[in-house]
Design a protein around this motif. Sequence first.
Motif, PDB file in Angstrom:
ATOM      1  N   VAL A  40     -17.392 -26.675 -15.889  1.00 11.15           N
ATOM      2  CA  VAL A  40     -17.639 -25.379 -16.745  1.00 11.15           C
ATOM      3  C   VAL A  40     -17.575 -25.722 -17.933  1.00 11.15           C
ATOM      4  O   VAL A  40     -18.233 -25.129 -19.049  1.00 11.15           O
ATOM      5  CB  VAL A  40     -16.569 -24.215 -16.324  1.00 11.15           C
ATOM      6  CG1 VAL A  40     -16.459 -23.058 -17.202  1.00 11.15           C
ATOM      7  CG2 VAL A  40     -17.095 -23.839 -14.909  1.00 11.15           C
ATOM      8  N   LEU A  41     -16.244 -26.346 -18.407  1.00 16.29           N
ATOM      9  CA  LEU A  41     -16.185 -26.640 -19.908  1.00 16.29           C
ATOM     10  C   LEU A  41     -17.327 -27.666 -20.376  1.00 16.29           C
ATOM     11  O   LEU A  41     -17.961 -27.343 -21.535  1.00 16.29           O
ATOM     12  CB  LEU A  41     -15.050 -27.726 -20.178  1.00 16.29           C
ATOM     13  CG  LEU A  41     -13.390 -26.700 -19.819  1.00 16.29           C
ATOM     14  CD1 LEU A  41     -12.251 -27.862 -19.978  1.00 16.29           C
ATOM     15  CD2 LEU A  41     -13.276 -25.587 -20.837  1.00 16.29           C
ATOM     16  N   GLN A  42     -17.745 -28.688 -19.759  1.00 17.64           N
ATOM     17  CA  GLN A  42     -18.971 -29.330 -20.209  1.00 17.64           C
ATOM     18  C   GLN A  42     -20.337 -28.195 -20.433  1.00 17.64           C
ATOM     19  O   GLN A  42     -21.030 -28.440 -21.235  1.00 17.64           O
ATOM     20  CB  GLN A  42     -19.407 -30.386 -19.245  1.00 17.64           C
ATOM     21  CG  GLN A  42     -18.169 -31.452 -19.264  1.00 17.64           C
ATOM     22  CD  GLN A  42     -18.319 -32.504 -18.080  1.00 17.64           C
ATOM     23  OE1 GLN A  42     -18.923 -32.310 -16.968  1.00 17.64           O
ATOM     24  NE2 GLN A  42     -17.822 -33.738 -18.547  1.00 17.64           N
ATOM     25  N   LYS A  43     -20.481 -27.459 -19.274  1.00 15.63           N
ATOM     26  CA  LYS A  43     -21.547 -26.671 -19.612  1.00 15.63           C
ATOM     27  C   LYS A  43     -21.701 -25.599 -20.671  1.00 15.63           C
ATOM     28  O   LYS A  43     -22.613 -25.403 -21.236  1.00 15.63           O
ATOM     29  CB  LYS A  43     -21.919 -25.782 -18.139  1.00 15.63           C
ATOM     30  CG  LYS A  43     -22.470 -26.722 -17.023  1.00 15.63           C
ATOM     31  CD  LYS A  43     -22.679 -25.899 -15.749  1.00 15.63           C
ATOM     32  CE  LYS A  43     -23.514 -26.914 -14.759  1.00 15.63           C
ATOM     33  NZ  LYS A  43     -23.936 -26.021 -13.394  1.00 15.63           N
ATOM     34  N   GLU A  64      -2.818 -19.972 -11.828  1.00 19.83           N
ATOM     35  CA  GLU A  64      -3.095 -21.082 -12.881  1.00 19.83           C
ATOM     36  C   GLU A  64      -2.981 -20.716 -14.386  1.00 19.83           C
ATOM     37  O   GLU A  64      -3.260 -19.727 -14.687  1.00 19.83           O
ATOM     38  CB  GLU A  64      -4.722 -21.307 -12.560  1.00 19.83           C
ATOM     39  CG  GLU A  64      -5.213 -21.796 -11.327  1.00 19.83           C
ATOM     40  CD  GLU A  64      -6.666 -21.670 -11.035  1.00 19.83           C
ATOM     41  OE1 GLU A  64      -7.248 -22.657 -10.570  1.00 19.83           O
ATOM     42  OE2 GLU A  64      -7.363 -20.758 -11.712  1.00 19.83           O
ATOM     43  N   THR A  65      -2.481 -21.672 -15.024  1.00 17.04           N
ATOM     44  CA  THR A  65      -1.946 -21.521 -16.285  1.00 17.04           C
ATOM     45  C   THR A  65      -2.639 -22.801 -16.974  1.00 17.04           C
ATOM     46  O   THR A  65      -2.948 -23.912 -16.404  1.00 17.04           O
ATOM     47  CB  THR A  65      -0.424 -21.384 -16.648  1.00 17.04           C
ATOM     48  OG1 THR A  65       0.097 -22.551 -16.019  1.00 17.04           O
ATOM     49  CG2 THR A  65       0.003 -20.175 -16.026  1.00 17.04           C
ATOM     50  N   PHE A  66      -2.444 -22.772 -18.603  1.00 19.01           N
ATOM     51  CA  PHE A  66      -2.856 -24.048 -19.217  1.00 19.01           C
ATOM     52  C   PHE A  66      -2.192 -24.063 -20.717  1.00 19.01           C
ATOM     53  O   PHE A  66      -1.895 -23.112 -21.158  1.00 19.01           O
ATOM     54  CB  PHE A  66      -4.570 -23.922 -19.410  1.00 19.01           C
ATOM     55  CG  PHE A  66      -4.897 -22.800 -20.376  1.00 19.01           C
ATOM     56  CD1 PHE A  66      -5.101 -22.985 -21.658  1.00 19.01           C
ATOM     57  CD2 PHE A  66      -5.329 -21.708 -19.615  1.00 19.01           C
ATOM     58  CE1 PHE A  66      -5.544 -21.871 -22.390  1.00 19.01           C
ATOM     59  CE2 PHE A  66      -5.758 -20.509 -20.542  1.00 19.01           C
ATOM     60  CZ  PHE A  66      -6.024 -20.797 -21.909  1.00 19.01           C
ATOM     61  N   THR A  67      -2.035 -25.337 -21.161  1.00 16.39           N
ATOM     62  CA  THR A  67      -1.812 -25.688 -22.529  1.00 16.39           C
ATOM     63  C   THR A  67      -2.897 -26.405 -23.156  1.00 16.39           C
ATOM     64  O   THR A  67      -3.454 -27.260 -22.343  1.00 16.39           O
ATOM     65  CB  THR A  67      -0.335 -26.473 -22.345  1.00 16.39           C
ATOM     66  OG1 THR A  67       0.650 -25.728 -21.646  1.00 16.39           O
ATOM     67  CG2 THR A  67       0.012 -26.854 -23.865  1.00 16.39           C
ATOM     68  N   LEU A  68      -3.062 -26.222 -24.195  1.00 17.90           N
ATOM     69  CA  LEU A  68      -4.054 -26.988 -25.189  1.00 17.90           C
ATOM     70  C   LEU A  68      -3.136 -27.926 -26.044  1.00 17.90           C
ATOM     71  O   LEU A  68      -2.331 -27.444 -26.898  1.00 17.90           O
ATOM     72  CB  LEU A  68      -4.844 -26.017 -26.045  1.00 17.90           C
ATOM     73  CG  LEU A  68      -5.953 -24.956 -25.019  1.00 17.90           C
ATOM     74  CD1 LEU A  68      -6.666 -23.936 -26.160  1.00 17.90           C
ATOM     75  CD2 LEU A  68      -6.750 -25.830 -24.212  1.00 17.90           C
ATOM     76  N   ILE A  69      -3.625 -29.056 -26.126  1.00 17.63           N
ATOM     77  CA  ILE A  69      -2.936 -29.963 -26.956  1.00 17.63           C
ATOM     78  C   ILE A  69      -4.114 -30.723 -27.746  1.00 17.63           C
ATOM     79  O   ILE A  69      -5.102 -31.280 -27.271  1.00 17.63           O
ATOM     80  CB  ILE A  69      -2.243 -30.956 -26.103  1.00 17.63           C
ATOM     81  CG1 ILE A  69      -1.082 -30.452 -25.395  1.00 17.63           C
ATOM     82  CG2 ILE A  69      -1.637 -32.183 -26.918  1.00 17.63           C
ATOM     83  CD1 ILE A  69      -0.481 -31.573 -24.553  1.00 17.63           C
ATOM     84  N   ASP A  70      -3.833 -30.839 -29.046  1.00 21.31           N
ATOM     85  CA  ASP A  70      -4.696 -31.336 -29.937  1.00 21.31           C
ATOM     86  C   ASP A  70      -4.913 -32.861 -29.914  1.00 21.31           C
ATOM     87  O   ASP A  70      -4.423 -33.695 -29.462  1.00 21.31           O
ATOM     88  CB  ASP A  70      -4.067 -31.428 -31.496  1.00 21.31           C
ATOM     89  CG  ASP A  70      -4.358 -30.041 -31.831  1.00 21.31           C
ATOM     90  OD1 ASP A  70      -5.138 -29.107 -31.584  1.00 21.31           O
ATOM     91  OD2 ASP A  70      -3.560 -29.583 -32.867  1.00 21.31           O
ATOM     92  N   VAL A 102     -10.957 -20.874 -23.156  1.00 22.68           N
ATOM     93  CA  VAL A 102     -10.507 -21.856 -21.892  1.00 22.68           C
ATOM     94  C   VAL A 102     -10.083 -21.028 -20.840  1.00 22.68           C
ATOM     95  O   VAL A 102     -10.153 -21.289 -19.655  1.00 22.68           O
ATOM     96  CB  VAL A 102      -9.258 -22.814 -22.554  1.00 22.68           C
ATOM     97  CG1 VAL A 102      -8.703 -23.553 -21.326  1.00 22.68           C
ATOM     98  CG2 VAL A 102      -9.835 -23.875 -23.557  1.00 22.68           C
ATOM     99  N   ALA A 103      -9.398 -19.654 -21.137  1.00 24.58           N
ATOM    100  CA  ALA A 103      -9.165 -18.889 -20.369  1.00 24.58           C
ATOM    101  C   ALA A 103     -10.303 -18.332 -19.398  1.00 24.58           C
ATOM    102  O   ALA A 103     -10.245 -18.064 -18.148  1.00 24.58           O
ATOM    103  CB  ALA A 103      -8.220 -17.514 -20.868  1.00 24.58           C
ATOM    104  N   LYS A 104     -11.499 -17.942 -20.183  1.00 22.85           N
ATOM    105  CA  LYS A 104     -12.588 -17.683 -19.401  1.00 22.85           C
ATOM    106  C   LYS A 104     -13.277 -18.661 -18.564  1.00 22.85           C
ATOM    107  O   LYS A 104     -13.529 -18.478 -17.553  1.00 22.85           O
ATOM    108  CB  LYS A 104     -13.476 -17.014 -20.430  1.00 22.85           C
ATOM    109  CG  LYS A 104     -13.213 -15.882 -21.139  1.00 22.85           C
ATOM    110  CD  LYS A 104     -14.309 -15.353 -22.141  1.00 22.85           C
ATOM    111  CE  LYS A 104     -13.711 -14.152 -22.771  1.00 22.85           C
ATOM    112  NZ  LYS A 104     -14.634 -13.856 -24.108  1.00 22.85           N
ATOM    113  N   ALA A 105     -13.231 -19.888 -19.129  1.00 19.43           N
ATOM    114  CA  ALA A 105     -13.733 -21.016 -18.242  1.00 19.43           C
ATOM    115  C   ALA A 105     -12.799 -21.247 -17.016  1.00 19.43           C
ATOM    116  O   ALA A 105     -13.294 -21.457 -16.044  1.00 19.43           O
ATOM    117  CB  ALA A 105     -13.499 -22.152 -19.257  1.00 19.43           C
ATOM    118  N   LEU A 106     -11.748 -20.979 -17.112  1.00 15.77           N
ATOM    119  CA  LEU A 106     -10.498 -21.179 -16.088  1.00 15.77           C
ATOM    120  C   LEU A 106     -10.793 -20.333 -14.975  1.00 15.77           C
ATOM    121  O   LEU A 106     -10.867 -20.581 -13.749  1.00 15.77           O
ATOM    122  CB  LEU A 106      -9.229 -21.227 -16.363  1.00 15.77           C
ATOM    123  CG  LEU A 106      -8.086 -21.580 -15.290  1.00 15.77           C
ATOM    124  CD1 LEU A 106      -8.382 -23.012 -14.623  1.00 15.77           C
ATOM    125  CD2 LEU A 106      -6.781 -21.774 -16.061  1.00 15.77           C
ATOM    126  N   ALA A 107     -10.862 -18.901 -15.337  1.00 12.92           N
ATOM    127  CA  ALA A 107     -11.538 -17.876 -14.525  1.00 12.92           C
ATOM    128  C   ALA A 107     -12.805 -18.234 -13.805  1.00 12.92           C
ATOM    129  O   ALA A 107     -12.724 -18.006 -12.393  1.00 12.92           O
ATOM    130  CB  ALA A 107     -11.573 -16.753 -15.079  1.00 12.92           C
TER     131      ALA A 107
END
Length: 127
Positions: A50-53, A121-127, A96-101
């Motif tokens: 999903v992220l790639q698309k 499902e949760t996530f963290t973004l790291i640079d 990212v929240a939309k992609a995860l959903a």
Amino acid sequence: MHFKMTEHGFEHTTTFGTLVVSGNEDYGFRPYQLLVSSIAVCSGGVLRKVLQKKRISFKDISITADVTRNEAGVNEVTDIALHFTIKGTDATEDAVAKALALSTKNCPIVQSVNQSIRITETFTLID
């Protein structure tokens, strides 16, 4: 798939090697570990697609799975909390929240168990 009984469990041979499954982790993967792995990796794989698309760049995704089992019952898996760490992205948390959903909705393994196992499902973004 074909599973052959062994002294301590069952084996399945694939082109990648032999999968050894046992109720005793001294002898192979425990069934619940494979269940959780299937859910986590399917969800992560769909999220990656999903992220790639959506052309959202990232360098790495790692997943942590916390499992709750009902010890008062037959020790069945009742809850799985997946936490995704996404590294090297400039995406917003909203994107990212939309992609995860979307990935949750399209992961066949998650959809196969969603009536019997609570998955968060949760996530963290790291640079």
